[in-house]
Design a protein around this motif. Structure first.
Motif, PDB file in Angstrom:
ATOM      1  N   MET A   1      -2.414  -9.243 -11.298  1.00 30.95           N
ATOM      2  CA  MET A   1      -0.988  -9.031 -11.565  1.00 30.95           C
ATOM      3  C   MET A   1      -0.543  -7.633 -11.114  1.00 30.95           C
ATOM      4  N   LEU A   2      -1.408  -6.651 -11.304  1.00 29.25           N
ATOM      5  CA  LEU A   2      -1.055  -5.276 -10.952  1.00 29.25           C
ATOM      6  C   LEU A   2      -0.767  -5.121  -9.467  1.00 29.25           C
ATOM      7  N   HIS A   3      -1.329  -6.007  -8.647  1.00 31.27           N
ATOM      8  CA  HIS A   3      -1.212  -5.879  -7.201  1.00 31.27           C
ATOM      9  C   HIS A   3      -0.285  -6.912  -6.573  1.00 31.27           C
ATOM     10  N   GLU A   4       0.378  -7.702  -7.376  1.00 33.57           N
ATOM     11  CA  GLU A   4       1.230  -8.755  -6.843  1.00 33.57           C
ATOM     12  C   GLU A   4       2.635  -8.233  -6.566  1.00 33.57           C
ATOM     13  N   ALA A   5       3.191  -8.668  -5.437  1.00 36.15           N
ATOM     14  CA  ALA A   5       4.581  -8.331  -5.123  1.00 36.15           C
ATOM     15  C   ALA A   5       5.499  -8.976  -6.148  1.00 36.15           C
ATOM     16  N   SER A   6       6.542  -8.264  -6.550  1.00 32.91           N
ATOM     17  CA  SER A   6       7.510  -8.828  -7.494  1.00 32.91           C
ATOM     18  C   SER A   6       8.898  -8.303  -7.160  1.00 32.91           C
ATOM     19  N   LEU A   7       9.894  -9.144  -7.383  1.00 31.50           N
ATOM     20  CA  LEU A   7      11.275  -8.715  -7.145  1.00 31.50           C
ATOM     21  C   LEU A   7      11.630  -7.549  -8.055  1.00 31.50           C
ATOM     22  N   ASP A   8      11.077  -7.546  -9.277  1.00 33.34           N
ATOM     23  CA  ASP A   8      11.364  -6.461 -10.210  1.00 33.34           C
ATOM     24  C   ASP A   8      10.752  -5.142  -9.744  1.00 33.34           C
ATOM     25  N   GLY A   9       9.666  -5.227  -8.991  1.00 30.67           N
ATOM     26  CA  GLY A   9       9.024  -4.015  -8.505  1.00 30.67           C
ATOM     27  C   GLY A   9       9.707  -3.429  -7.292  1.00 30.67           C
ATOM     28  N   GLY A  10      10.310  -4.298  -6.482  1.00 30.52           N
ATOM     29  CA  GLY A  10      10.983  -3.825  -5.284  1.00 30.52           C
ATOM     30  C   GLY A  10      10.109  -3.973  -4.046  1.00 30.52           C
ATOM     31  N   LEU A  11      10.551  -3.371  -2.975  1.00 32.68           N
ATOM     32  CA  LEU A  11       9.875  -3.474  -1.684  1.00 32.68           C
ATOM     33  C   LEU A  11       8.569  -2.692  -1.700  1.00 32.68           C
ATOM     34  N   GLY A  12       7.483  -3.390  -1.368  1.00 26.73           N
ATOM     35  CA  GLY A  12       6.173  -2.763  -1.393  1.00 26.73           C
ATOM     36  C   GLY A  12       5.719  -2.298  -0.023  1.00 26.73           C
ATOM     37  N   PHE A  13       4.445  -2.483   0.267  1.00 28.20           N
ATOM     38  CA  PHE A  13       3.842  -1.907   1.458  1.00 28.20           C
ATOM     39  C   PHE A  13       2.787  -2.852   2.034  1.00 28.20           C
ATOM     40  N   CYS A  14       2.430  -2.638   3.298  1.00 32.93           N
ATOM     41  CA  CYS A  14       1.464  -3.496   3.975  1.00 32.93           C
ATOM     42  C   CYS A  14       0.353  -2.660   4.614  1.00 32.93           C
ATOM     43  N   HIS A  15      -0.846  -3.237   4.629  1.00 30.18           N
ATOM     44  CA  HIS A  15      -2.003  -2.575   5.218  1.00 30.18           C
ATOM     45  C   HIS A  15      -1.748  -2.135   6.657  1.00 30.18           C
ATOM     46  N   GLN A  16      -1.065  -2.967   7.429  1.00 30.43           N
ATOM     47  CA  GLN A  16      -0.861  -2.650   8.849  1.00 30.43           C
ATOM     48  C   GLN A  16      -0.128  -1.329   9.043  1.00 30.43           C
ATOM     49  N   LYS A  17       0.709  -0.963   8.097  1.00 33.59           N
ATOM     50  CA  LYS A  17       1.472   0.278   8.204  1.00 33.59           C
ATOM     51  C   LYS A  17       0.803   1.444   7.474  1.00 33.59           C
ATOM     52  N   LEU A  18      -0.049   1.127   6.509  1.00 34.47           N
ATOM     53  CA  LEU A  18      -0.742   2.166   5.742  1.00 34.47           C
ATOM     54  C   LEU A  18      -2.233   1.823   5.665  1.00 34.47           C
ATOM     55  N   PRO A  19      -2.906   1.744   6.817  1.00 36.90           N
ATOM     56  CA  PRO A  19      -4.303   1.286   6.821  1.00 36.90           C
ATOM     57  C   PRO A  19      -5.268   2.212   6.093  1.00 36.90           C
ATOM     58  N   SER A  20      -4.938   3.484   5.980  1.00 34.94           N
ATOM     59  CA  SER A  20      -5.851   4.407   5.292  1.00 34.94           C
ATOM     60  C   SER A  20      -5.719   4.338   3.779  1.00 34.94           C
ATOM     61  N   LEU A  21      -4.653   3.693   3.297  1.00 38.05           N
ATOM     62  CA  LEU A  21      -4.411   3.619   1.860  1.00 38.05           C
ATOM     63  C   LEU A  21      -4.664   2.235   1.281  1.00 38.05           C
ATOM     64  N   LEU A  22      -4.419   1.188   2.070  1.00 38.70           N
ATOM     65  CA  LEU A  22      -4.437  -0.173   1.549  1.00 38.70           C
ATOM     66  C   LEU A  22      -5.551  -0.994   2.181  1.00 38.70           C
ATOM     67  N   PRO A  23      -6.140  -1.918   1.425  1.00 37.45           N
ATOM     68  CA  PRO A  23      -7.212  -2.754   1.975  1.00 37.45           C
ATOM     69  C   PRO A  23      -6.683  -3.735   3.016  1.00 37.45           C
TER      70      PRO A  23
END
Length: 236
Positions: A1-23
């Motif tokens: 749940m902590l890692h799931e995209a949600s409308l309440d959370g807003g726009l998140g991020f993708c590995h392709q754009k932040l490869p050093s931070l995201l799996p």
């Protein structure tokens, strides 16, 4: 749940754009675990940072510290509209090294405030925050830090799946040796610079838009504003 995209959370991020931070293949919120020193910074200087007010003279005299506070301000402003999930772990409740009395007096309210903001982003108030409950079981090993609070905090952050452990502690940044799931240890200034370099802005950037990406056709530009109340309430 902590890692799931949600409308309440807003726009998140993708590995392709932040490869050093995201799996690899990840599309979702950026989960950032806060070290105690960052939580103290939020409590002591957060209001001035958000309002662009002058900092105390003794703080302004420390150029390196001011640069980190400026980075923290950038992260806070990004958090307002993007799905960055600030979390603390159970060890934060007992890490008592070099703490001011003011922080000791407000520690639990601060942790509860972060949990409240996180609940809005999850869109589900039944999900417990990482700060609640028993310490999570370690999923990796750490070989560079001495036994104690610093090591515990790093391992707990990794165990709950944080992508980033945010700290100003040079010992942690320079000596931590982690195995197991990917987690980056950075200072506020470094993380803010990395997001900026990746083109992350309040309403755009940091997402891939590929077929199958939950953000390809994201319907709402802003998250649930109710999440602001918790975090902003602790800013001193």
């Amino acid at each position: 749940m902590l890692h799931e995209a949600s409308l309440d959370g807003g726009l998140g991020f993708c590995h392709q754009k932040l490869p050093s931070l995201l799996p690899a293949d990840y599309h979702g919120p950026l989960v950032v675990a806060l070290d105690s020193n960052v939580l103290i910074d939020l409590q002591q200087h957060g209001s001035a940072l958000m309002n662009d007010d002058p900092l105390p003279d003794q703080v302004e005299a420390d150029t390196a510290y001011v640069q980190e506070l400026d980075g923290l301000a950038d992260l806070l402003n990004t958090w307002l509209l993007r799905d960055i999930r600030f979390v603390v772990t159970p060890r934060s409740k007992t890490d008592a090294k070099k703490l001011s009395q003011r922080f000791l007096d407000t520690r639990l309210p601060a942790i509860e405030a972060l949990a409240e903001s996180l609940a809005f982003q999850l869109g589900d108030w039944s999900v417990p925050a990482p700060s609640h409950g028993v310490p999570p079981t370690a999923v990796g090993e750490e070989a560079g830090l001495p036994d104690g609070a610093d090591r515990d905090l790093v391992l707990e952050a990794q165990a709950i799946g944080a992508h980033v452990f945010l700290t100003r502690d040079r010992l942690i940044l320079e000596r931590t040796v982690l195995t197991g799931p990917q987690m980056v240890l950075v200072s506020p200034g470094s993380l803010a610079s990395e997001l900026q370099a990746a083109g992350v802005e309040l309403f755009i950037g940091g997402t891939c838009g590929d077929v199958g990406c939950p953000y390809a056709g994201w319907p709402f530009p802003a998250p649930d504003m109710g999440r602001w109340a918790g975090l902003l309430s602790i800013l001193g």
